[in-house]
Write a protein that holds these residues in place. Structure first.
Motif, PDB file in Angstrom:
ATOM      1  N   GLN A 171      15.130  -0.277   7.630  1.00 37.89           N
ATOM      2  CA  GLN A 171      14.434  -0.566   6.400  1.00 37.89           C
ATOM      3  C   GLN A 171      15.453  -0.884   5.305  1.00 37.89           C
ATOM      4  N   MET A 172      14.979  -1.604   4.293  1.00 39.44           N
ATOM      5  CA  MET A 172      15.825  -1.932   3.153  1.00 39.44           C
ATOM      6  C   MET A 172      14.929  -1.942   1.913  1.00 39.44           C
ATOM      7  N   THR A 173      15.320  -1.211   0.881  1.00 41.33           N
ATOM      8  CA  THR A 173      14.566  -1.180  -0.358  1.00 41.33           C
ATOM      9  C   THR A 173      15.165  -2.176  -1.329  1.00 41.33           C
ATOM     10  N   LEU A 174      14.317  -3.089  -1.814  1.00 41.16           N
ATOM     11  CA  LEU A 174      14.769  -4.115  -2.740  1.00 41.16           C
ATOM     12  C   LEU A 174      14.557  -3.675  -4.181  1.00 41.16           C
ATOM     13  N   ARG A 175      15.464  -4.030  -5.035  1.00 38.52           N
ATOM     14  CA  ARG A 175      15.367  -3.688  -6.454  1.00 38.52           C
ATOM     15  C   ARG A 175      14.170  -4.389  -7.083  1.00 38.52           C
ATOM     16  N   ARG A 176      13.416  -3.639  -7.867  1.00 37.02           N
ATOM     17  CA  ARG A 176      12.271  -4.231  -8.554  1.00 37.02           C
ATOM     18  C   ARG A 176      12.739  -5.168  -9.652  1.00 37.02           C
ATOM     19  N   GLN A 177      12.082  -6.342  -9.753  1.00 31.26           N
ATOM     20  CA  GLN A 177      12.476  -7.323 -10.759  1.00 31.26           C
ATOM     21  C   GLN A 177      11.921  -6.916 -12.119  1.00 31.26           C
TER      22      GLN A 177
ATOM     23  N   GLY B 219       0.811  -1.207   0.000  1.00 29.86           N
ATOM     24  CA  GLY B 219       0.000   0.000   0.000  1.00 29.86           C
ATOM     25  C   GLY B 219       0.850   1.265   0.000  1.00 29.86           C
ATOM     26  N   GLU B 220       0.175   2.418   0.041  1.00 31.23           N
ATOM     27  CA  GLU B 220       0.856   3.700  -0.137  1.00 31.23           C
ATOM     28  C   GLU B 220       0.636   4.674   1.013  1.00 31.23           C
ATOM     29  N   SER B 221       0.106   4.210   2.145  1.00 31.56           N
ATOM     30  CA  SER B 221      -0.166   5.147   3.237  1.00 31.56           C
ATOM     31  C   SER B 221       1.107   5.722   3.839  1.00 31.56           C
ATOM     32  N   MET B 222       2.259   5.032   3.659  1.00 34.28           N
ATOM     33  CA  MET B 222       3.526   5.505   4.228  1.00 34.28           C
ATOM     34  C   MET B 222       4.549   5.786   3.125  1.00 34.28           C
ATOM     35  N   ILE B 223       4.065   6.080   1.931  1.00 28.41           N
ATOM     36  CA  ILE B 223       4.912   6.115   0.741  1.00 28.41           C
ATOM     37  C   ILE B 223       5.986   7.195   0.774  1.00 28.41           C
TER      38      ILE B 223
ATOM     39  N   TYR C 178       8.394   5.051   3.005  1.00 27.76           N
ATOM     40  CA  TYR C 178       8.447   3.612   2.767  1.00 27.76           C
ATOM     41  C   TYR C 178       7.641   3.247   1.517  1.00 27.76           C
ATOM     42  N   PRO C 179       8.231   3.256   0.341  1.00 31.43           N
ATOM     43  CA  PRO C 179       7.511   2.852  -0.867  1.00 31.43           C
ATOM     44  C   PRO C 179       7.101   1.382  -0.780  1.00 31.43           C
ATOM     45  N   PRO C 180       6.049   0.989  -1.496  1.00 29.35           N
ATOM     46  CA  PRO C 180       5.659  -0.418  -1.524  1.00 29.35           C
ATOM     47  C   PRO C 180       6.843  -1.299  -1.947  1.00 29.35           C
TER      48      PRO C 180
END
Length: 215
Positions: free
Chosen positions: A209-215, A128-132, A135-137
């Protein structure tokens, strides 16, 4: 021995010291496991960005991969090492968290525990996007159920009136004379605040937090 082989040996050593498999390191970096294997064999060389990410994931200084030793100056200290593994659980499992609850199973994914997390920490993937704004999805957050929240912390909370069994994710705010509230971090969200009522239960505080690369 070539320079690529030396770097590969240091990547292997750093990965093992951090308690990571090749697949886990590959997932954290957003690359394939064979790519990591080729680096470690010295067959190929990681890009500068990938090598920086390896250093971050394993708690090593970047200079280690070039020289085999760390550097300490008056301005820089060695980065804290990640120790242990954190299970990635579902939001339903998080909502069911109680003191005896301990997720386990071969089907769970595990990630290195950030230095700030205690032994019962767990991971959640943001939906979701409430904390975008912060914290992006898809962002992986690390939650510690043994940390007492203070105003301004981002928390995982379960409230019967706001959605039943699943946990939710909001900023915990205490205003003098008003009491605790839950705030979203999406400035376009229609309702910026939620009441923190008696049926709300804080499950844990977000520690990293850790942002993962989009596949």
């Amino acid at each position: 021995m070539t320079e690529d082989e030396k770097v590969g040996q240091r990547i292997t050593r750093a990965r093992k010291e951090a308690g990571l498999t090749q697949q886990q390191l590959a997932t954290m970096l957003g690359v394939s496991r064979p790519a990591v294997a080729q680096w470690e064999k010295g067959k190929t060389s990681p890009s500068a960005e990938n090598l920086r990410n390896v250093a971050t994931a394993t708690g090593k200084q970047l200079i280690y991969f070039f020289t085999g030793s760390g550097v300490k100056t008056d301005d820089f200290d060695e980065a804290p090492k990640m120790r242990g593994q954190v299970p990635l659980i579902s939001w339903v499992q998080a909502g069911a968290w109680t003191e005896p609850f301990c997720p386990a199973g071969d089907d769970l994914e595990y990630y290195p525990a950030p230095p700030t997390c205690g032994p019962r920490a767990f991971g959640l993937r943001v939906r979701g996007e409430s904390m975008i704004e912060v914290y992006p999805p898809g962002t992986l957050i690390f939650v510690d159920p043994d940390v007492d929240p203070v105003s301004g912390d981002d928390v995982v909370v379960q409230c019967e009136q706001h959605g039943g069994a699943e946990a939710t994710f909001k900023r915990y705010i205490i205003e003098p004379g008003v009491g605790p509230m839950l705030k979203v971090l999406n400035k376009d969200w229609r309702e910026q605040y939620m009441d923190f009522t008696e049926d709300c239960r804080i499950i844990g505080v977000v520690m990293a937090q850790m942002t993962l690369r989009r596949q």
